[in-house]
Scaffold this motif. Structure first.
Motif, mmCIF file in Angstrom:
data_model
loop_
_atom_site.group_PDB
_atom_site.id
_atom_site.type_symbol
_atom_site.label_atom_id
_atom_site.label_comp_id
_atom_site.label_asym_id
_atom_site.label_seq_id
_atom_site.Cartn_x
_atom_site.Cartn_y
_atom_site.Cartn_z
ATOM 1 N N UNK A 53 0.830 -1.204 0.000
ATOM 2 C CA UNK A 53 0.000 0.000 0.000
ATOM 3 C C UNK A 53 0.868 1.259 0.000
ATOM 4 N N UNK A 54 2.048 1.144 0.554
ATOM 5 C CA UNK A 54 2.938 2.303 0.571
ATOM 6 C C UNK A 54 3.461 2.629 -0.831
ATOM 7 N N UNK A 55 3.444 1.631 -1.741
ATOM 8 C CA UNK A 55 3.964 1.861 -3.090
ATOM 9 C C UNK A 55 2.894 2.454 -4.007
ATOM 10 N N UNK A 56 1.698 1.847 -4.022
ATOM 11 C CA UNK A 56 0.621 2.283 -4.921
ATOM 12 C C UNK A 56 -0.696 2.316 -4.176
ATOM 13 N N UNK A 57 -1.610 3.141 -4.667
ATOM 14 C CA UNK A 57 -2.956 3.151 -4.098
ATOM 15 C C UNK A 57 -3.715 1.910 -4.558
ATOM 16 N N UNK A 114 -5.504 1.408 -9.595
ATOM 17 C CA UNK A 114 -4.314 1.641 -10.412
ATOM 18 C C UNK A 114 -4.644 1.556 -11.902
ATOM 19 N N UNK A 115 -3.732 2.095 -12.667
ATOM 20 C CA UNK A 115 -3.759 1.905 -14.117
ATOM 21 C C UNK A 115 -2.779 0.785 -14.437
ATOM 22 N N UNK A 129 0.567 1.622 -12.192
ATOM 23 C CA UNK A 129 0.827 2.999 -11.775
ATOM 24 C C UNK A 129 -0.433 3.642 -11.212
ATOM 25 N N UNK A 130 -0.262 4.510 -10.230
ATOM 26 C CA UNK A 130 -1.358 5.356 -9.755
ATOM 27 C C UNK A 130 -1.087 6.809 -10.146
ATOM 28 N N UNK A 131 -0.157 6.968 -11.117
ATOM 29 C CA UNK A 131 0.260 8.256 -11.665
ATOM 30 C C UNK A 131 1.074 9.089 -10.663
#
Length: 213
Positions: A160-164, A167-168, A196-198
């Motif tokens: 969770x710390x890396x991406x929400x 994601x795309x 990616x979550x941008x």
């Protein structure tokens, strides 16, 4: 005097006979010529008709020798299973696509996928799927692109710390398609994966095998 009259009558009678015979010959010749011309014209008409007529057999032969290629657009479904490698973890993936084979070289469809890992991470994917085939042959190279949303549930704290959680995702790869029969093929493909979550990105790769029907 009487003798002269008799001779004149004989001459007149002879002249009349000669004229009658000549007229008969002329009529006979004219009739013969007319019959000959009529027969000649009839023969020419028959020959012309027979030479220009096209029999059904000839028409069918001409039609059968003409090859017209026509590709019918049809719905197609692709089921794939494989593995995605990301965040230093392998993920088992099952993916289903429903779309249209526009022509022998291009497919476009809507894909849905489920992705799980051994730490019970679950990802639900919805993507647009595009595939290009190089050849219209039994075996052909292919290129694939899938892009859409990846929804994560039960994500560990470190991930969770890396991406929400929303994601795309994009997969870009290459592979081969092997046609088993007219409406059944097998695929194997692999390539690059991006999450990616941008704000942050996670890069990885994938390998899949599939069945096309």
């Amino acid at each position: 005097m009487k003798v002269l009259n008799n001779q004149k009558q004989r001459q007149d009678t002879l002249i009349i006979k000669l004229k009658t015979n000549k007229m008969k010959k002329t009529l006979l010749l004219a009739a013969t010529l007319f019959i000959g011309f009529a027969s000649f014209a009839e023969e020419n008409t028959i020959e012309t008709t027979s030479s220009t007529a096209v029999t059904p057999t000839e028409t069918e032969a001409t039609t059968s020798t003409e090859e017209v290629y026509y590709y019918e657009r049809r719905f197609s479904a692709i089921t794939e299973i494989g593995t995605t490698f990301a965040r230093n973890h392998p993920y088992f993936n099952i993916y289903q696509v429903i779309g249209v084979r526009v022509n022998p070289y291009f497919f476009i469809g809507q894909g849905f996928g489920l992705q799980v890992s051994n730490n019970k991470l679950l990802q639900i994917q919805a993507t647009a799927d595009m595939r290009a085939y190089v050849l219209d042959k039994k075996v052909t190279p292919m290129f694939t692109v899938q892009a859409g949303l990846n929804k994560v549930s039960n994500s560990p704290a470190d991930e969770k710390q890396k991406l929400s959680d929303t994601q795309f995702i994009m997969n870009a790869g290459t592979g081969i398609l092997i046609k088993a029969r007219e409406n059944a093929s097998f695929t194997i493909n692999g390539g690059y994966t991006l999450f990616t979550d941008f704000k942050n990105n996670v890069n990885g790769g994938f390998v899949k095998v599939g069945y096309v029907f």
